[in-house]
Design an enzyme around this catalytic site. Structure first.
Site, PDB file in Angstrom:
ATOM      1  N   ASP A 217       0.853  -1.183   0.000  1.00  0.00           N
ATOM      2  CA  ASP A 217       0.000   0.000   0.000  1.00  0.00           C
ATOM      3  C   ASP A 217       0.896   1.242   0.000  1.00  0.00           C
ATOM      4  OD1 ASP A 217      -2.163   1.899   0.643  1.00  0.00           O
ATOM      5  OD2 ASP A 217      -3.332   0.099   1.040  1.00  0.00           O
ATOM      6  N   HIS A 240       2.066   1.952  -3.289  1.00  0.00           N
ATOM      7  CA  HIS A 240       1.185   2.976  -3.866  1.00  0.00           C
ATOM      8  C   HIS A 240       1.782   4.374  -3.851  1.00  0.00           C
ATOM      9  CE1 HIS A 240      -2.642   0.292  -3.245  1.00  0.00           C
ATOM     10  NE2 HIS A 240      -1.688  -0.295  -3.928  1.00  0.00           N
TER      11      HIS A 240
END
Ligand SMILES: *[C@@H]1O[C@H](CO)[C@@H](O)[C@H](O)[C@H]1NC(C)=O
Ligand SMILES: *[C@@H]1O[C@H](CO)[C@@H](O)[C@H](O)[C@H]1NC(C)=O
Ligand SMILES: *[C@@H]1O[C@H](CO)[C@@H](O)[C@H](O)[C@H]1NC(C)=O
Ligand SMILES: *[C@@H]1O[C@H](CO)[C@@H](O)[C@H](O)[C@H]1NC(C)=O
Ligand SMILES: *[C@@H]1O[C@H](CO)[C@@H](O)[C@H](O)[C@H]1NC(C)=O
Ligand SMILES: *[C@@H]1O[C@H](CO)[C@@H](O)[C@H](O)[C@H]1NC(C)=O
Ligand SMILES: *[C@@H]1O[C@H](CO)[C@@H](O)[C@H](O)[C@H]1NC(C)=O
Ligand SMILES: CC(=O)N[C@H]1CO[C@H](CO)[C@@H](O)[C@@H]1O
Length: 402
Positions: A217, A240
């Site tokens: 993430d 991310h």
């Protein structure tokens, strides 16, 4: 050598030795507190920590080389003197649930002058937990614990340690001041859910430097009330990217001021640098003084994004704009490749347009077959400087470009 000089040195030797001794920390080795390999060391670590907190001189808690099981630890100050937690070995979390299901794996709260060092590993053993994690699509999901949770800590230096395979966010650092992470390695596979690298919130003066963060993430996520956040020489990927927000959902949120991302590299991340705020959300706050400079994007899906219509899975509506005001944004010297054509997105709020945005020296190429590299802009009039590839905000919706 003159005898008198030698005599003088001899006279001062014991004094020198005393000074050196005074600087040596008191050692609290967990094996002296009953820690044994293959047994849960949580009691030994907690006892060593409590004694170190009472020490009148600086202290060092030592976790020696080897593999140690740690079921859970909640460590808290106040501490009388500086504390160093030296992790030389590998700490392994339980594979299944933690004893206190509502707690995190290792929590450190209310400490002033902390150092975490030693070259060791915090192994969250998250592989099992990830399979159960459906929080990205289920609001009532079982929340998995964080690996390392630091709250209300000041003047802290965390360096030369690794955290791997956390079940959830690797590090949460909330309400803390003057904290530096250096040569701090985070590693988890790109497909592990919600494993944010470092999440910051209500912090000031945080530095993350010379570090490699690979996770599923956000590399670093920055929540509200964050000020003076410096991220430098960090390599992110997979993951991310570095994100400010999402902001706006809670009226209690406070301003974000002073975010510096410099000399960083993004490798095949979903985003590079991103700011996201919710539309139709109640909070009025400012996000200002953002500096994204000297960044290499390598196959990044969306290298630069300011998105004030952030609405993943269509869980919100676009009826009202975002009330978050973004200003003083400097995006400079960003080079590399984009995995999708839309290399630069700046969709600002129609009632609170972005202000004082400067974009200089961008060279982002897209090598796929979906057409040329593009940019998407709304409600922003950036000042453009230097060579810009792609042309920035050439296609406008909303307010016009200057
Ligand atoms: C620490 O200092 C306090 C106050 O000076 C003193 O009362 C206490 O005995 C000291 N503790 C230790 C462990 O030396
Ligand atoms: C940390 O600093 C903040 C702000 O100066 C202060 O309010 C807080 O009491 C400090 N906490 C500790 C544990 O020293
Ligand atoms: C910011 O934190 C660093 C430690 O990481 C410290 O050396 C520096 O003095 C702090 N700056 C301010 C303004 O407090
Ligand atoms: C940048 O970070 C990398 C990875 O930690 C490190 O190897 C390198 O020495 C750092 N560069 C500088 C100039 O410190
Ligand atoms: C900038 O980042 C690169 C790649 O991570 C690193 O090799 C270099 O040493 C960094 N320079 C500084 C000044 O940190
Ligand atoms: C580029 O990124 C995409 C999406 O993250 C990934 O599927 C692909 O493997 C990457 N390509 C390379 C050469 O790393
Ligand atoms: C502008 O929009 C047109 C049509 O949507 C597209 O073909 C073109 O690539 C865009 N140019 C830029 C620089 O974004
Ligand atoms: C933060 C976090 O997810 N900690 C995990 C770290 O890993 C241990 C091991 O599972 C987990 O129990 C913790 O939940």
């Amino acid at each position: 050598m003159a005898p008198k000089f030698v005599a003088t040195i001899l006279l001062f030797l014991p004094l020198l030795a005393n000074i050196v001794n005074a600087q040596e920390p008191a050692i609290f080795d967990i094996t002296k507190y009953g820690a044994k390999p293959d047994a849960d060391i949580s009691q030994a670590l907690t006892t060593a920590w409590k004694e170190a907190c009472l020490s009148n001189t600086s202290s060092r808690i030592v976790i020696p080389p080897g593999t140690w099981s740690l079921s859970q630890a909640a460590l808290a100050g106040p501490n009388k003197s500086p504390i160093e937690l030296q992790v030389q070995g590998t700490l392994k979390a339980p594979v299944g649930q933690l004893p206190n299901k509502d707690g995190n794996w290792i929590t450190i709260n209310y400490v002033n002058h902390l150092e975490i060092s030693g070259g060791g590993v915090f192994d969250g053993q998250g592989t099992e937990g990830w399979k159960q994690n459906d929080c990205h699509k289920n609001k009532n999901c079982v929340k998995l614990p964080l690996n390392l949770s630091f709250n209300f800590i000041n003047n802290t230096y965390i360096h030369d340690v690794t955290t791997k395979d956390s079940k959830n966010f690797h590090v949460n650092c909330i309400s803390s001041h003057n904290v530096k992470f250096q040569r701090f390695t985070i590693s988890a596979p790109g497909d592990s859910p919600n494993t944010d690298g470092i999440h910051l919130g209500r912090d000031s003066n945080i530095t993350i430097i010379d570090s490699i963060i690979s996770t599923g993430d956000d590399c670093v996520s920055i929540g509200d009330e964050s000020t003076e956040i410096h991220i430098e020489n960090v390599t992110c990927g997979p993951g991310h990217g570095i994100s400010v927000g999402s902001l706006g959902s809670n009226t209690a949120e406070k301003d974000v001021v002073g975010i510096y991302v410099k000399n960083c590299t993004f490798l095949s991340t979903m985003n590079g640098v991103r700011v996201k705020t919710w539309p139709s959300a109640p909070a009025h706050l400012q996000v200002k003084d953002l500096h994204f400079e000297d960044i290499i994007m390598d196959n990044v899906s969306y290298p630069i994004i300011i998105d004030q219509e952030y609405c993943p899975h269509n869980l919100c509506n676009l009826k009202d704009p975002s009330f978050v005001k973004i200003s003083n944004v400097f995006i400079k010297n960003i080079r590399g490749t984009s995995h999708f054509p839309e290399a630069v997105t700046m969709v600002c709020s129609r009632t609170n347009p972005c202000e004082n945005v400067e974009i200089a020296d961008i060279d982002l190429t897209y090598s796929g077959n979906l057409g040329p590299t593009t940019t998407k802009c709304a409600n922003v009039k950036p000042t453009l400087v230097g060579k810009l590839n792609p042309p920035i905000c050439a296609n406008m919706t909303g307010a016009q470009s200057s």
